[in-house]
Design a protein around this motif. Structure first.
Motif, PDB file in Angstrom:
ATOM      1  N   ASP A  90       0.830  -1.207   0.000  1.00 10.64           N
ATOM      2  CA  ASP A  90       0.000   0.000   0.000  1.00 10.64           C
ATOM      3  C   ASP A  90       0.867   1.261   0.000  1.00 10.64           C
ATOM      4  N   GLU A  91       1.964   1.232   0.752  1.00 12.52           N
ATOM      5  CA  GLU A  91       2.860   2.389   0.793  1.00 12.52           C
ATOM      6  C   GLU A  91       3.557   2.599  -0.547  1.00 12.52           C
ATOM      7  N   LEU A  92       3.867   1.494  -1.229  1.00 19.87           N
ATOM      8  CA  LEU A  92       4.462   1.616  -2.554  1.00 19.87           C
ATOM      9  C   LEU A  92       3.482   2.253  -3.533  1.00 19.87           C
ATOM     10  N   TRP A  93       2.210   1.851  -3.443  1.00 19.20           N
ATOM     11  CA  TRP A  93       1.219   2.453  -4.343  1.00 19.20           C
ATOM     12  C   TRP A  93       1.008   3.928  -4.022  1.00 19.20           C
ATOM     13  N   GLU A  94       1.124   4.299  -2.761  1.00 18.68           N
ATOM     14  CA  GLU A  94       1.028   5.710  -2.407  1.00 18.68           C
ATOM     15  C   GLU A  94       2.187   6.486  -3.023  1.00 18.68           C
ATOM     16  N   LEU A  95       3.376   5.882  -3.068  1.00 23.85           N
ATOM     17  CA  LEU A  95       4.517   6.527  -3.707  1.00 23.85           C
ATOM     18  C   LEU A  95       4.293   6.721  -5.203  1.00 23.85           C
ATOM     19  N   VAL A  96       3.560   5.799  -5.819  1.00 27.99           N
ATOM     20  CA  VAL A  96       3.246   5.950  -7.237  1.00 27.99           C
ATOM     21  C   VAL A  96       2.530   7.280  -7.491  1.00 27.99           C
ATOM     22  N   LEU A  97       1.721   7.704  -6.532  1.00 27.63           N
ATOM     23  CA  LEU A  97       0.967   8.945  -6.690  1.00 27.63           C
ATOM     24  C   LEU A  97       1.855  10.180  -6.690  1.00 27.63           C
ATOM     25  N   THR A  98       3.129  10.019  -6.331  1.00 28.52           N
ATOM     26  CA  THR A  98       4.071  11.140  -6.445  1.00 28.52           C
ATOM     27  C   THR A  98       4.058  11.709  -7.852  1.00 28.52           C
ATOM     28  N   TRP A  99       3.934  10.833  -8.850  1.00 28.70           N
ATOM     29  CA  TRP A  99       3.947  11.285 -10.239  1.00 28.70           C
ATOM     30  C   TRP A  99       2.703  12.113 -10.583  1.00 28.70           C
ATOM     31  N   HIS A 100       1.691  12.060  -9.742  1.00 33.71           N
ATOM     32  CA  HIS A 100       0.487  12.871  -9.963  1.00 33.71           C
ATOM     33  C   HIS A 100       0.598  14.234  -9.284  1.00 33.71           C
ATOM     34  N   ARG A 101       1.675  14.459  -8.532  1.00 34.70           N
ATOM     35  CA  ARG A 101       1.805  15.696  -7.754  1.00 34.70           C
ATOM     36  C   ARG A 101       3.141  16.389  -8.037  1.00 34.70           C
ATOM     37  N   LEU A 102       3.648  16.220  -9.216  1.00 42.24           N
ATOM     38  CA  LEU A 102       4.921  16.846  -9.582  1.00 42.24           C
ATOM     39  C   LEU A 102       4.751  18.349  -9.729  1.00 42.24           C
ATOM     40  N   GLU A 103       5.817  19.075  -9.423  1.00 38.39           N
ATOM     41  CA  GLU A 103       5.750  20.534  -9.448  1.00 38.39           C
ATOM     42  C   GLU A 103       6.179  21.084 -10.816  1.00 38.39           C
ATOM     43  N   PRO A 104       5.477  22.101 -11.302  1.00 43.19           N
ATOM     44  CA  PRO A 104       5.893  22.730 -12.565  1.00 43.19           C
ATOM     45  C   PRO A 104       7.226  23.438 -12.410  1.00 43.19           C
ATOM     46  N   TRP A 105       7.959  23.561 -13.511  1.00 43.00           N
ATOM     47  CA  TRP A 105       9.106  24.446 -13.524  1.00 43.00           C
ATOM     48  C   TRP A 105       8.613  25.872 -13.259  1.00 43.00           C
ATOM     49  N   PRO A 106       9.447  26.735 -12.687  1.00 46.05           N
ATOM     50  CA  PRO A 106       8.996  28.084 -12.307  1.00 46.05           C
ATOM     51  C   PRO A 106       8.387  28.903 -13.451  1.00 46.05           C
ATOM     52  N   ASP A 107       8.792  28.621 -14.681  1.00 51.10           N
ATOM     53  CA  ASP A 107       8.286  29.394 -15.817  1.00 51.10           C
ATOM     54  C   ASP A 107       7.083  28.768 -16.513  1.00 51.10           C
ATOM     55  N   SER A 108       6.685  27.561 -16.097  1.00 50.61           N
ATOM     56  CA  SER A 108       5.704  26.815 -16.878  1.00 50.61           C
ATOM     57  C   SER A 108       4.320  27.466 -16.903  1.00 50.61           C
ATOM     58  N   VAL A 109       3.808  27.846 -15.740  1.00 51.95           N
ATOM     59  CA  VAL A 109       2.456  28.407 -15.696  1.00 51.95           C
ATOM     60  C   VAL A 109       2.384  29.716 -16.464  1.00 51.95           C
ATOM     61  N   ASN A 110       3.299  30.636 -16.188  1.00 55.68           N
ATOM     62  CA  ASN A 110       3.290  31.922 -16.886  1.00 55.68           C
ATOM     63  C   ASN A 110       3.546  31.753 -18.380  1.00 55.68           C
ATOM     64  N   GLY A 111       4.442  30.845 -18.714  1.00 51.43           N
ATOM     65  CA  GLY A 111       4.730  30.610 -20.126  1.00 51.43           C
ATOM     66  C   GLY A 111       3.517  30.098 -20.881  1.00 51.43           C
ATOM     67  N   LEU A 112       2.791  29.159 -20.281  1.00 48.05           N
ATOM     68  CA  LEU A 112       1.583  28.638 -20.932  1.00 48.05           C
ATOM     69  C   LEU A 112       0.508  29.709 -21.040  1.00 48.05           C
ATOM     70  N   GLU A 113       0.362  30.513 -20.011  1.00 49.05           N
ATOM     71  CA  GLU A 113      -0.626  31.596 -20.058  1.00 49.05           C
ATOM     72  C   GLU A 113      -0.328  32.543 -21.222  1.00 49.05           C
ATOM     73  N   LEU A 114       0.940  32.862 -21.420  1.00 49.07           N
ATOM     74  CA  LEU A 114       1.327  33.731 -22.526  1.00 49.07           C
ATOM     75  C   LEU A 114       1.048  33.057 -23.870  1.00 49.07           C
TER      76      LEU A 114
END
Length: 240
Positions: A90-114
């Protein structure tokens, strides 16, 4: 650069290009190991505790970045480090969810908005649809559309992923651009007529010869790591 006046859709690789995953995954594994060592319910041998205490998870570790393989990828890593038994299933499957919570690069949100001011922006990743939607929600990534290789029953760099993505929008490949931090992705897209934009994210270790060859043969625009990533892509495409 190739003619960008006819571009309608920008397709984005996600893992490494839009979100940072190596350090996110390594940090999650490290935190999970520390939690496991503190758990009084676990019966861990002194040898396993010593190995787990000393372990460092290398962010350059080549994890596989599609959902159904993550569990086995983590299992393989733990086996290689002789840490079998540190986590429950169960703990291993919880670790799998890490890939669902990855952080954007600092420029990603603003870059996409532009970029959204002029183009439709769409994922084109080997990650499955639910994973991509979770990443979009977690990182507030303003993609206008979500498309996955899952839609086409293949994985990049299969030609049917790129051609399928263009057809999904009713477009000729010349009206599409592929934005990625992986040369194999751009080489495959270019062969089918896509405009290609490389964004350096320290995903690849390239020789000067490989860089020169890519620029000459199949990368239309090269955004180096000293720039602000997707914001620079917007600048190059004349958004501002």
């Amino acid at each position: 650069m190739a003619n960008t006046s006819i571009l309608k859709v920008l397709f984005f690789d996600v893992f490494g290009t839009v979100v940072e995953w190596r350090h996110c995954v390594a940090n999650s594994l490290r935190e999970a190991a520390e939690c496991a060592l503190r758990d009084p319910r676990k019966t861990l041998s002194s040898a396993l505790r010593a190995r787990a205490t000393a372990i460092t998870f290398d962010p350059t570790q080549a994890f596989v970045s599609v959902d159904e393989h993550h569990f086995h990828s983590i299992q393989k890593l733990l086996h290689e480090q002789n840490l079998k038994g540190l986590f429950t299933e169960d703990e291993l499957w919880e670790l799998v969810l890490t890939w669902h919570r990855l952080e954007p690069w600092p420029d990603s949100v603003n870059g996409l908005e532009l970029l959204n001011r002029r183009f439709r922006t769409c994922t084109l990743s080997n990650g499955n649809v639910s994973l991509l939607k979770d990443l979009q929600r977690h990182g507030s990534l303003p993609f206008t559309d979500i498309v996955s290789a899952q839609h086409f029953g293949a994985y990049k760099p299969s030609p049917q992923v790129y051609t399928g993505a263009a057809k999904r929008f009713g477009l000729d490949p010349r009206n599409c651009a592929m934005v990625a931090a992986h040369l194999y992705d751009l080489k495959a897209a270019k062969a089918l007529g896509f405009v290609t934009i490389y964004v350096e994210r320290n995903e690849e270790s390239l020789t000067p010869q490989e860089i020169a060859q890519a620029k000459e043969q199949y990368v239309d625009e090269w955004v180096d790591g000293a720039t602000d990533g997707l914001i620079e892509v917007a600048r190059r495409l004349g958004i501002f």
